[in-house]
Design an enzyme around this catalytic site. Structure first.
Site, PDB file in Angstrom:
ATOM      1  N   ASN A 177       0.880  -1.170   0.000  1.00 20.39           N
ATOM      2  CA  ASN A 177       0.000   0.000   0.000  1.00 20.39           C
ATOM      3  C   ASN A 177       0.920   1.224   0.000  1.00 20.39           C
ATOM      4  OD1 ASN A 177      -1.758   2.063   0.527  1.00 20.39           O
ATOM      5  ND2 ASN A 177      -2.637   1.134   2.376  1.00 20.39           N
ATOM      6  N   ILE A 208     -11.977   2.686  15.483  1.00 17.75           N
ATOM      7  CA  ILE A 208     -13.042   3.033  16.434  1.00 17.75           C
ATOM      8  C   ILE A 208     -14.052   1.885  16.519  1.00 17.75           C
ATOM      9  CG2 ILE A 208     -14.925   4.669  16.907  1.00 17.75           C
ATOM     10  CD1 ILE A 208     -13.262   6.801  15.350  1.00 17.75           C
ATOM     11  N   ARG A 246     -12.276  15.222   9.066  1.00 15.98           N
ATOM     12  CA  ARG A 246     -13.051  15.546   7.855  1.00 15.98           C
ATOM     13  C   ARG A 246     -14.505  15.833   8.221  1.00 15.98           C
ATOM     14  NH1 ARG A 246     -11.248  10.346   4.422  1.00 15.98           N
ATOM     15  NH2 ARG A 246      -9.489  10.059   5.805  1.00 15.98           N
ATOM     16  N   GLU A 284      -7.690  -5.681   5.467  1.00 15.25           N
ATOM     17  CA  GLU A 284      -7.639  -5.291   4.051  1.00 15.25           C
ATOM     18  C   GLU A 284      -6.507  -6.000   3.319  1.00 15.25           C
ATOM     19  OE1 GLU A 284      -8.069  -1.321   5.804  1.00 15.25           O
ATOM     20  OE2 GLU A 284      -9.030  -0.745   3.936  1.00 15.25           O
ATOM     21  N   HIS A 293     -17.440   1.153   8.863  1.00 13.61           N
ATOM     22  CA  HIS A 293     -15.980   1.243   8.996  1.00 13.61           C
ATOM     23  C   HIS A 293     -15.665   2.587   9.659  1.00 13.61           C
ATOM     24  CE1 HIS A 293     -11.739   0.670   7.332  1.00 13.61           C
ATOM     25  NE2 HIS A 293     -11.748   1.943   7.684  1.00 13.61           N
ATOM     26  N   ARG A 347      -9.683   8.187  21.500  1.00 11.06           N
ATOM     27  CA  ARG A 347      -9.161   7.916  22.854  1.00 11.06           C
ATOM     28  C   ARG A 347      -9.005   9.203  23.629  1.00 11.06           C
ATOM     29  NH1 ARG A 347      -4.829   4.087  19.993  1.00 11.06           N
ATOM     30  NH2 ARG A 347      -5.128   5.780  18.524  1.00 11.06           N
ATOM     31  N   HIS A 355     -12.727   2.483   0.920  1.00  8.63           N
ATOM     32  CA  HIS A 355     -12.647   1.405   1.930  1.00  8.63           C
ATOM     33  C   HIS A 355     -13.313   0.117   1.414  1.00  8.63           C
ATOM     34  CE1 HIS A 355     -12.725   4.735   5.240  1.00  8.63           C
ATOM     35  NE2 HIS A 355     -11.464   4.378   5.011  1.00  8.63           N
ATOM     36  N   ARG A 400      -2.714  -2.131  -3.253  1.00 12.05           N
ATOM     37  CA  ARG A 400      -3.920  -1.350  -3.018  1.00 12.05           C
ATOM     38  C   ARG A 400      -3.889  -0.146  -3.961  1.00 12.05           C
ATOM     39  NH1 ARG A 400      -5.239   3.125   1.503  1.00 12.05           N
ATOM     40  NH2 ARG A 400      -7.437   3.311   1.051  1.00 12.05           N
ATOM     41  N   GLY A 438     -12.718   4.521  11.348  1.00 15.16           N
ATOM     42  CA  GLY A 438     -11.304   4.670  11.696  1.00 15.16           C
ATOM     43  C   GLY A 438     -10.969   6.140  11.617  1.00 15.16           C
ATOM     44  N   ASN A 439      -9.748   6.460  11.189  1.00 19.94           N
ATOM     45  CA  ASN A 439      -9.442   7.877  10.924  1.00 19.94           C
ATOM     46  C   ASN A 439     -10.392   8.405   9.862  1.00 19.94           C
ATOM     47  OD1 ASN A 439      -7.371   8.681  12.620  1.00 19.94           O
ATOM     48  ND2 ASN A 439      -5.906   7.460  11.444  1.00 19.94           N
TER      49      ASN A 439
HETATM   50  P1  AMP Z   1      -7.750   3.294  11.823  1.00 24.25           P
HETATM   51  O1  AMP Z   1      -7.779   4.395  10.796  1.00 24.25           O
HETATM   52  O2  AMP Z   1      -8.674   2.177  11.495  1.00 24.25           O
HETATM   53  O3  AMP Z   1      -6.367   2.842  12.159  1.00 24.25           O
HETATM   54  O4  AMP Z   1      -8.341   3.942  13.171  1.00 24.25           O
HETATM   55  C1  AMP Z   1      -7.626   4.903  13.905  1.00 24.25           C
HETATM   56  C2  AMP Z   1      -8.533   5.549  14.918  1.00 24.25           C
HETATM   57  O5  AMP Z   1      -9.126   4.559  15.760  1.00 24.25           O
HETATM   58  C3  AMP Z   1      -7.809   6.479  15.890  1.00 24.25           C
HETATM   59  O6  AMP Z   1      -7.661   7.750  15.381  1.00 24.25           O
HETATM   60  C4  AMP Z   1      -8.742   6.459  17.092  1.00 24.25           C
HETATM   61  O7  AMP Z   1      -9.715   7.483  16.929  1.00 24.25           O
HETATM   62  C5  AMP Z   1      -9.436   5.130  17.021  1.00 24.25           C
HETATM   63  N1  AMP Z   1      -8.998   4.207  18.086  1.00 24.25           N
HETATM   64  C6  AMP Z   1      -7.958   3.365  18.082  1.00 24.25           C
HETATM   65  N2  AMP Z   1      -7.887   2.671  19.261  1.00 24.25           N
HETATM   66  C7  AMP Z   1      -8.921   3.100  20.002  1.00 24.25           C
HETATM   67  C8  AMP Z   1      -9.407   2.784  21.321  1.00 24.25           C
HETATM   68  N3  AMP Z   1      -8.826   1.874  22.100  1.00 24.25           N
HETATM   69  N4  AMP Z   1     -10.489   3.450  21.766  1.00 24.25           N
HETATM   70  C9  AMP Z   1     -11.098   4.376  20.995  1.00 24.25           C
HETATM   71  N5  AMP Z   1     -10.701   4.703  19.757  1.00 24.25           N
HETATM   72  C10 AMP Z   1      -9.632   4.082  19.260  1.00 24.25           C
END
Ligand code: AMP
Length: 401
Positions: free
Chosen positions: A7, A335, A245, A388, A212, A288, A184, A95, A214-215
């Protein structure tokens, strides 16, 4: 079969080497800050079932070719190697973020594929050129090894025109290719297939909403394995609220802010992509940190969390209407997998739609697929860690077989 998944970002390169006999990860890592004065590489290798070897490097990494050389040296080296010869790698899965309308499935890369990927560069200027560079570096370093392109957009290519078109002059779709593409896709596809397997169903027997978070955050309405709608749009800025965003806003707000504040296009882009979302409301973009702030009585952090959960909930409601009825909801990504508080906030008061979360089962981070619904719930609710890389490797293997 051993498959290297790559990626490539504009200044980063993530990789994972998988042994597809048992789908085990042999090595994984990331090279960051490529092109800067000091770059860094983090490599983890699993030479035996129980052994983990870690290597971290900090040095100037001039370009992606050098980055890939470093990865190759590590994978085959004595320090943390897992194979002896690069020729042991049977295929490289890449990717690629934007496949446009040209790609509705993964494909083996040849010159015409590279031209078609480059043709989509204007639709994903930050991602596609970097993805293509990853392919070209791999072609140079692994001569004769097939490269497979797997597109983020491919899973969403089944959306009907009523879902993918914007209500803009139709000519813009034809001339400028303005439409919803969604992103995604490999994640949505992976967790959708996985939930079907876990429910003991075929994927074409169930309707699923995949969430999904995440960030970047996106959702998909999936009817019998086919994506019918998704929340991200022509770009990954649309849909639910995200870390930085905005997600969906009234489009007239853009010109109103630009005029009122005398702001140009680049700055507006920065505001919507980097200064909005959770960060725009409370100054924090990591969930977090937001939970810690809420625990310390920060009202704006609480508001940001409420807004986030409310918007995801609204999409679940609207996608239930799109699909007519749903069999499962799946939470995934940073998340979705780790944040029980946010999952619970989203699933409060949903029994009218047949969705009943078991809040005890929901408690805690979930490192493996976990059902979190009550026995009485008509809709199953699952937390499923996304993968992924495995999805890309599986698609590469299927194509080459
Ligand atoms: P990703 O893009 O899938 O890697 O997700 C990253 C995001 O997941 C981070 O910016 C956090 O907002 C969230 N995250 C990761 N670990 C935790 C946790 N233990 N509790 C709450 N949010 C989390």
């Amino acid at each position: 079969m051993k498959i290297l998944v790559i990626n490539a970002g504009s200044s980063s390169l993530k990789y994972q080497l998988l042994n597809m006999e048992d789908e085990a990860v042999m090595a994984t890592g990331i090279v960051e800050r490529i092109g800067e004065t000091v770059g860094n590489l983090t490599h983890k290798a699993y030479p035996d079932t129980d052994a983990e070897k870690k290597v971290a490097k900090e040095e100037e990494i001039k370009d992606h070719k050098i980055a890939m050389h470093m990865v190759l040296d590590l994978i085959t080296g004595s320090e943390a190697g897992v194979i002896k010869d690069p020729k042991e790698i049977d295929a490289i899965g890449h990717r690629v973020v934007q496949g446009g309308e040209a790609f509705t499935s993964a494909c083996v890369v040849d010159n015409s594929v590279k031209v078609a990927i480059a043709d989509n560069n204007p639709l994903a200027p930050l991602h596609n050129p970097a993805n293509l560079m990853g392919i070209e570096v791999a072609e140079e370093l692994f001569p004769g090894t097939p490269n497979v392109a797997v597109f983020d957009t491919e899973f969403h290519s089944s959306m009907p025109p009523k879902a993918f078109l914007y209500a803009l002059p139709y000519d813009y779709y034809k001339e400028l290719r303005i439409r919803r593409y969604g992103f995604h896709g490999t994640s949505h596809k992976y967790v959708c297939n996985k939930v079907a397997e876990l429910m003991g169903k075929k994927v074409d027997e169930i309707n699923v909403i995949t969430v999904h978070l995440g960030n970047g955050c996106s959702m998909a309405a999936i009817e019998k394995g086919k994506c019918m709608d998704t929340s991200m749009g022509m770009t990954p800025l649309a849909g639910v609220m995200m870390g930085t965003r905005s997600g969906d806003i009234d489009p007239a707000i853009v010109s109103y802010i630009a005029e009122s504040k005398n702001i140009g296009i680049d700055e507006m882009d920065n505001i919507l992509n980097k200064q909005s979302g959770l960060k725009g409301i409370c100054g924090l973009n990591d969930m977090r940190d937001i939970h810690s702030a809420v625990a310390n009585g920060d009202e704006m952090a609480k508001l940001a969390l409420d807004m986030f959960a409310y918007r995801v909930k609204k999409y679940i409601g609207s996608y239930t209407a799109v699909l007519g009825s749903i069999d499962a909801i799946v939470f995934t990504a940073g998340i979705g997998e780790n944040d029980d508080v946010t999952r619970a906030a989203i699933c409060q008061n949903f029994s009218g739609l047949g969705i009943e979360m078991d809040f005890d089962k929901n408690n805690g981070r979930k490192g493996e697929p976990t059902p979190v619904h009550t026995d009485a719930s008509k809709v199953q609710v699952w937390v499923i860690p996304t993968n992924e890389e495995l999805q890309i490797a599986q698609e590469s293997m299927a194509l080459l077989n």
